[in-house]
Scaffold this motif. Structure first.
Motif, mmCIF file in Angstrom:
data_model
loop_
_atom_site.group_PDB
_atom_site.id
_atom_site.type_symbol
_atom_site.label_atom_id
_atom_site.label_comp_id
_atom_site.label_asym_id
_atom_site.label_seq_id
_atom_site.Cartn_x
_atom_site.Cartn_y
_atom_site.Cartn_z
ATOM 1 N N GLN A 115 -30.402 56.513 23.071
ATOM 2 C CA GLN A 115 -31.461 56.202 21.846
ATOM 3 C C GLN A 115 -32.190 57.655 21.552
ATOM 4 O OE1 GLN A 115 -32.899 51.693 22.431
ATOM 5 N NE2 GLN A 115 -34.060 53.245 23.710
ATOM 6 N N ASN A 123 -31.505 51.721 13.162
ATOM 7 C CA ASN A 123 -31.650 51.386 14.553
ATOM 8 C C ASN A 123 -30.958 49.987 14.952
ATOM 9 O OD1 ASN A 123 -34.007 53.251 14.730
ATOM 10 N ND2 ASN A 123 -35.225 51.759 13.785
ATOM 11 N N PRO A 176 -33.753 51.635 18.893
ATOM 12 C CA PRO A 176 -34.562 53.101 18.115
ATOM 13 C C PRO A 176 -33.393 54.062 18.070
ATOM 14 C CG PRO A 176 -35.971 51.932 19.464
ATOM 15 C CD PRO A 176 -34.507 51.218 20.021
ATOM 16 N N ASP A 209 -32.979 46.356 16.910
ATOM 17 C CA ASP A 209 -34.256 47.032 17.460
ATOM 18 C C ASP A 209 -33.585 48.112 18.782
ATOM 19 O OD1 ASP A 209 -36.845 47.496 18.164
ATOM 20 O OD2 ASP A 209 -36.983 45.764 19.690
#
Length: 303
Positions: free
Chosen positions: A76, A284, A59, A57
């Motif tokens: 990110q 991700n 991104p 998780d």
């Protein structure tokens, strides 16, 4: 007597149409299935290496920077001011260090802080220190960064007119070293003294030379992006959406595929314990790559 023969073609046309639609649908399902297979097929490691997910998780995970306290800085790479630089602490807690960025990409520790780029039009390359962000200079789609003493190198990921820039900390001067590059993405200095950079569109890696000739040192690659050198050789990530690879070219020029079936991998960094972290932006997440002999030695030490 004249006999009239009537041939009914309606049924044949309907059958042909149904068959065509069936075959078209079958091809569509096969195509979707093929791309789904490429997306979800697990990453495969070469013999002697193991791989595991250490952070999920994340991104559009792009650049990585391990810190001495065991935490990890990650850019990110989201667009439209949704991107950020995040610090993941050893206990898993996440802290946004810089927010509201557009495609933050390259990061490099220097001068007691960090420089970072944003891979979008006319965005600044910035310096973060003690919580304060200072803009150094602007570029178009700047991606890779490299710092040596007074020199900060930056490369632009543009289709046909990318530039390789050098910024001087001492006098804030900006020099264009190369132009008309085809999707330059990464620049690094290797242990043998060579400075290398990529042209992703051409599938090549070049050496930056003082005479400007910049010979091709590797060719035939599939969208080469991030480069990293250590005592094992030159590491190359392929920025491909499907079936991308992590390659290792040793000091003798022998090429080995270390990881297969990656999805848009970005940076790879060496950690203090001799393992590697890899940002897999297409999924991700951050992966940990371990040489099996090192993992076995660690297990033995624990027991």
């Amino acid at each position: 007597m004249t006999r009239t023969i009537i041939i009914n073609t309606t049924g044949s046309l309907h059958r042909a149409l149904r068959l065509g639609l069936y075959l078209f649908g079958l091809m569509g399902v096969a195509t979707v299935g093929f791309f789904a297979w490429q997306s979800f097929y697990p990453v495969s490691a070469a013999t002697g290496w193991s791989i595991q997910t250490v952070h999920s998780d994340v991104p559009k995970a792009a650049s990585l920077m391990p810190l001495p306290d065991g935490s990890l800085m990650i850019s990110q790479e989201l667009n439209d001011a949704k991107g950020s630089i995040v610090r993941i602490h050893p206990d898993g807690r996440r802290e946004v260090v810089v927010g509201s960025l557009s495609k933050p990409d390259g990061m490099f520790a220097t001068h007691g802080g960090w420089v970072f780029s944003q891979e979008t039009g006319n965005a600044p390359v910035s310096f973060l220190k003690d919580g304060v962000v200072t803009d150094l200079f602007r570029g178009e789609n700047v991606q890779g960064l490299w710092v040596e003493g007074d020199d900060l190198y930056a490369i632009e990921d543009r289709k046909d007119n990318g530039r390789l820039l050098r910024y001087r900390w001492s006098d804030q001067s900006l020099t264009v070293l190369r132009d008309q590059l085809h999707e330059g993405e990464s620049i690094t200095r290797c242990t043998d003294g060579r400075m290398l950079y990529t042209e992703k569109k051409k599938g090549v890696i070049r050496e930056l030379t003082s005479d400007g000739s910049d010979p091709v040192v590797l060719t035939g690659l599939n969208k080469p992006t991030f480069l990293m050198c250590d005592e094992r050789g030159l590491w190359v990530n392929e920025d491909s959406t499907h079936r991308a690879r992590l390659l290792l070219i040793d000091k003798h020029g022998q090429q080995q595929t270390i990881l297969s079936f990656l999805k848009a991998p970005q940076s790879i960094v060496r950690t203090g314990d001799g393992t590697y972290l890899l940002a897999e932006g297409g999924r991700n997440r951050v992966l940990k790559l371990v040489r099996k002999s090192l993992a076995m030695a660690s297990d033995d030490a624990q027991h």
